[in-house]
Design a protein around this motif. Structure first.
Motif, PDB file in Angstrom:
ATOM      1  N   MET A  97      56.993  78.711 -53.380  1.00  0.00           N
ATOM      2  CA  MET A  97      56.398  77.996 -54.502  1.00  0.00           C
ATOM      3  C   MET A  97      56.897  76.557 -54.580  1.00  0.00           C
ATOM      4  O   MET A  97      56.133  75.624 -54.828  1.00  0.00           O
ATOM      5  N   LYS A  98      58.191  76.390 -54.373  1.00  0.00           N
ATOM      6  CA  LYS A  98      58.773  75.047 -54.411  1.00  0.00           C
ATOM      7  C   LYS A  98      58.111  74.135 -53.384  1.00  0.00           C
ATOM      8  O   LYS A  98      57.783  72.975 -53.668  1.00  0.00           O
ATOM      9  N   GLU A  99      57.865  74.693 -52.177  1.00  0.00           N
ATOM     10  CA  GLU A  99      57.238  73.911 -51.111  1.00  0.00           C
ATOM     11  C   GLU A  99      55.804  73.524 -51.475  1.00  0.00           C
ATOM     12  O   GLU A  99      55.351  72.412 -51.173  1.00  0.00           O
ATOM     13  N   LYS A 100      55.087  74.442 -52.134  1.00  0.00           N
ATOM     14  CA  LYS A 100      53.705  74.151 -52.525  1.00  0.00           C
ATOM     15  C   LYS A 100      53.644  73.054 -53.585  1.00  0.00           C
ATOM     16  O   LYS A 100      52.764  72.182 -53.553  1.00  0.00           O
ATOM     17  N   ILE A 101      54.576  73.096 -54.540  1.00  0.00           N
ATOM     18  CA  ILE A 101      54.633  72.047 -55.564  1.00  0.00           C
ATOM     19  C   ILE A 101      54.958  70.715 -54.927  1.00  0.00           C
ATOM     20  O   ILE A 101      54.351  69.678 -55.245  1.00  0.00           O
ATOM     21  N   LEU A 102      55.908  70.729 -53.999  1.00  0.00           N
ATOM     22  CA  LEU A 102      56.295  69.502 -53.310  1.00  0.00           C
ATOM     23  C   LEU A 102      55.116  68.923 -52.529  1.00  0.00           C
ATOM     24  O   LEU A 102      54.888  67.704 -52.524  1.00  0.00           O
ATOM     25  N   GLU A 103      54.344  69.796 -51.891  1.00  0.00           N
ATOM     26  CA  GLU A 103      53.179  69.334 -51.146  1.00  0.00           C
ATOM     27  C   GLU A 103      52.157  68.668 -52.077  1.00  0.00           C
ATOM     28  O   GLU A 103      51.593  67.614 -51.752  1.00  0.00           O
ATOM     29  N   LEU A 104      51.912  69.279 -53.248  1.00  0.00           N
ATOM     30  CA  LEU A 104      50.985  68.696 -54.207  1.00  0.00           C
ATOM     31  C   LEU A 104      51.462  67.324 -54.684  1.00  0.00           C
ATOM     32  O   LEU A 104      50.671  66.379 -54.795  1.00  0.00           O
ATOM     33  N   LEU A 105      52.755  67.216 -54.948  1.00  0.00           N
ATOM     34  CA  LEU A 105      53.313  65.942 -55.406  1.00  0.00           C
ATOM     35  C   LEU A 105      53.209  64.874 -54.327  1.00  0.00           C
ATOM     36  O   LEU A 105      52.870  63.721 -54.610  1.00  0.00           O
ATOM     37  N   LYS A 106      53.488  65.252 -53.107  1.00  0.00           N
ATOM     38  CA  LYS A 106      53.393  64.290 -52.011  1.00  0.00           C
ATOM     39  C   LYS A 106      51.947  63.830 -51.801  1.00  0.00           C
ATOM     40  O   LYS A 106      51.686  62.657 -51.547  1.00  0.00           O
TER      41      LYS A 106
END
Length: 329
Positions: free
Chosen positions: A1-10
């Motif tokens: 989940m953390k990686e998916k949020i980071l991807e959206l932010l990037k």
């Protein structure tokens, strides 16, 4: 989940991304998002949060995760699955464990430090935290075992080309070292699991001394080892260098494994060889002989002229080569 949020932010760049949009995209509560944002901050990301606007990334840490290099990668398989570690004993050992249980071809194990990194012949490999690129690639090539040594040359050619692409002139010490100002900045260790006529997998370990400082080089290695930063006078972006290595490696690897063509790799190794034309020492089973490096053959062998004037072809893994002048392994 953390990686998916980071991807959206990037992907949102400099624009704010609301907690509501993240919640809708991922199907989790805004409270859960807030917890993951805090974990992302703990990883070193600077996140700006403004009420009714949302979140955006202000700066990213100098870490070698897939999320940090994905925008620089253009590979099909190499590096598309990155096992990122903060610290391991050895990336080669970790990669072997994963390969044994079926981890896919192209997986890269990368760590910010190694506590017991190894080079050729069991030598220690210094791997300080956040200063270099310490990685191992899991490969499953459909080739005959006698051609394994050529895979090592592909690794050397890829690292050489990647560093030069970033403006620093290095050389290759056949078959597995990259040299800068007569000192080693990279070593490559290729290990195999298989039978006589079948390769189960290869592990290619690559260690690059990118931004090591003077105090990071042990006293007994200062005459032999250095870093790109020490010789170039400034830090190099590890993320871009890593992506360059993986991109170039895959291109050369596919050309060899799928098309049986090693020409570009050999051309890079020849053009940037530190040995060709020089007197060298060949150390084989404890016996030291003097010779002259003449060429690298089309198959990747080192062509030498021994002290009797006889031409010989040396295959990677059979001998160690030490330059008489300046750099020595």
């Amino acid at each position: 989940m953390k990686e998916k949020i980071l991807e959206l932010l990037k992907n949102s760049g400099n624009d704010f991304l609301s907690g509501q949009k993240i919640s809708e995209a991922l199907g989790v509560s805004r409270a859960a998002i807030w917890k993951h944002i805090n974990r992302i901050k703990e990883d070193g990301y600077k996140i700006e949060a403004i009420s009714r606007k949302g979140y955006r990334i202000i700066s990213s840490p100098d870490i070698l995760t897939f999320e940090e290099i994905r925008n620089h990668l253009n590979t099909e398989s190499i590096g598309k699955n990155i096992i990122y570690c903060d610290s391991v004993d050895s990336t080669n050992l970790k990669a072997k464990e994963l390969a044994e249980v079926g981890q896919e071809h192209g997986t890269v194990v990368i760590s910010e430090e190694q506590t017991t990194g190894r080079g050729r012949l069991g030598r220690n490999f210094i791997s300080p935290k956040h200063k270099g690129i310490w990685m191992s690639i899991i490969l499953r090539p459909d080739i005959i075992t006698e051609n394994i040594s050529q895979i090592t040359l592909i690794g050397a050619a890829a690292v050489q080309s990647a560093i030069m692409k970033m403006g620093v002139k290095t050389s290759i010490k056949w078959p597995n070292d990259i040299v800068l100002n007569s000192k080693k900045v990279c070593g490559i260790l290729t290990e195999m699991s298989g039978e006589i006529n079948h390769i189960n997998y290869l592990i290619m370990g690559i260690g690059v001394n990118v931004n090591l400082d003077e105090e990071d080089i042990p006293l007994d290695l200062k005459e032999k080892a250095t870093s790109i930063k020490l010789e170039n006078g400034k830090s190099m972006d590890r993320k871009i260098l890593l992506a360059n290595i993986l991109n170039i490696f895959e291109k050369l690897y596919i050309e060899f494994v799928q098309n049986d063509n090693i020409k570009e790799t050999i051309d890079i190794c020849r053009k940037n060889s530190i040995l060709i034309g020089k007197d060298i020492q060949v150390i084989n089973r404890g016996k030291v002989t003097t010779a002259k490096a003449i060429d690298i053959s089309d198959k990747g062998e080192l062509v030498i002229e021994n002290n009797k004037g006889t031409i010989e072809h040396v295959v990677s893994g059979e001998v160690s080569i030490r330059g008489i002048y300046g750099y020595s392994e």
